[in-house]
Scaffold this motif. Sequence first.
Motif, mmCIF file in Angstrom:
data_model
loop_
_atom_site.group_PDB
_atom_site.id
_atom_site.type_symbol
_atom_site.label_atom_id
_atom_site.label_comp_id
_atom_site.label_asym_id
_atom_site.label_seq_id
_atom_site.Cartn_x
_atom_site.Cartn_y
_atom_site.Cartn_z
ATOM 1 N N THR A 166 -5.222 1.753 7.404
ATOM 2 C CA THR A 166 -5.278 3.178 7.750
ATOM 3 C C THR A 166 -6.382 3.417 8.778
ATOM 4 O O THR A 166 -6.198 4.173 9.752
ATOM 5 C CB THR A 166 -5.520 4.031 6.493
ATOM 6 N N ASN A 167 -7.521 2.752 8.594
ATOM 7 C CA ASN A 167 -8.605 2.876 9.563
ATOM 8 C C ASN A 167 -8.203 2.329 10.931
ATOM 9 O O ASN A 167 -8.550 2.909 11.968
ATOM 10 C CB ASN A 167 -9.847 2.133 9.055
ATOM 11 N N ASN A 199 -4.710 -1.205 2.301
ATOM 12 C CA ASN A 199 -4.449 0.231 2.351
ATOM 13 C C ASN A 199 -5.545 0.955 3.122
ATOM 14 O O ASN A 199 -5.275 1.760 4.026
ATOM 15 C CB ASN A 199 -4.347 0.787 0.932
ATOM 16 N N THR A 200 -6.793 0.646 2.793
ATOM 17 C CA THR A 200 -7.925 1.278 3.467
ATOM 18 C C THR A 200 -8.106 0.741 4.879
ATOM 19 O O THR A 200 -8.228 1.503 5.847
ATOM 20 C CB THR A 200 -9.213 1.048 2.656
ATOM 21 N N GLY A 201 -8.101 -0.578 5.000
ATOM 22 C CA GLY A 201 -8.366 -1.187 6.287
ATOM 23 C C GLY A 201 -7.348 -0.846 7.350
ATOM 24 O O GLY A 201 -7.708 -0.525 8.498
ATOM 25 N N PRO A 217 0.839 -1.203 0.000
ATOM 26 C CA PRO A 217 0.000 0.000 0.000
ATOM 27 C C PRO A 217 0.873 1.252 0.000
ATOM 28 O O PRO A 217 2.038 1.218 0.421
ATOM 29 C CB PRO A 217 -0.783 -0.121 1.321
ATOM 30 N N GLU A 271 -4.820 -3.249 -1.988
ATOM 31 C CA GLU A 271 -5.782 -2.141 -1.945
ATOM 32 C C GLU A 271 -6.688 -2.242 -0.723
ATOM 33 O O GLU A 271 -6.984 -1.233 -0.070
ATOM 34 C CB GLU A 271 -6.618 -2.120 -3.225
ATOM 35 N N GLU A 272 -7.120 -3.456 -0.409
ATOM 36 C CA GLU A 272 -7.942 -3.647 0.786
ATOM 37 C C GLU A 272 -7.164 -3.266 2.044
ATOM 38 O O GLU A 272 -7.698 -2.613 2.951
ATOM 39 C CB GLU A 272 -8.389 -5.110 0.885
#
Length: 329
Positions: free
Chosen positions: A277-278, A273-275, A146, A270-271
């Motif tokens: 960061t959250n 990267n979002t997960g 990511p 990609e998954e």
Amino acid sequence: MPFTRRAALAGAAALPATLALDAAAQARWQFALAYPDGNFHTRNAKTFSEAIEAATSGRVSIQMHSNGSLLPLPAIKRGVQQGQVQLGEILLSAYGNEDPFFEIDGIPQLCRTYADAKRLSDMTKPFIEARFARQGLTLLYMVAWPSSGFYTNAPVETIENLRGTRFRTFSVMTNRFATLIGATPTLVQAAELPQAFATGVVNAMVTSATTGVDSSAWDYARVYTPVGFTYTKNAVFMSRRAFDALSAADQATIRRLAAEAETRGWALSEEANTGNTNILGQRGMNVATPTPALMEALDRVSAEMVTEWLTRSGEDGARVIAQYRAARR
């Protein structure tokens, strides 16, 4: 049938071939990886390894050694070349001292999106395959990390905020970046991050949210500033000798499963990267929005680093950068 000297010689001559066929039929491979079991790269490699064993009906089995437990990251590539293990996974840009071409995805801000990163990866793949082949290696697949950002204990609103920090590095490019911004570069492997921050060896770094979660960054840093710094790639590869010992059918199977692992790995990235960061935000870190001033300064540093890299990477580097820039227009 009576025992004769001719029969004995014939039997002895056939023995090595029989042993070779048996070895090929019962390949037992060791796989050295640098990252922990929960990391998406390692999970993807596990799926890949299990698929190989199932698809070859057990003719090939793979024992994984994650988180640098068998070989640390800097030793993995050499370990495969020397036959200590049959498969390895490395952060490609960490091997820039060996070949500047491996550094390309470590140039900050060169890629701004996953689409750009995949385009660059596809363009560089033939050049990396050729380099690996000359070293007795077979490239199987590559997957990007990511995009990355800064981990600090104070906000990073301008690049000057990083000046004077003890900046964790892990490659030629991160080392050069730290030098250009006036930080002190300090090489630290991912598995050693918590201790390095706790003891004051480093107090700032740039890496992905995934590595931040893997190393429980909330225990040693307060602010994460995602800037899309890089989409560096991991490369999974193996001994060409071990690959060539397989039947043509099993080689084709591994190639097919490697292509599937690459597609799957990019989606997992990609998954993650979002997960992840959250997760950093949920664990109490301030996930900051980068300022225009910071991004403009990073663009200037990036332009300088591209120019420098082109002086080291030769004709192959110039060809790829020109092709990549043309595709983005």
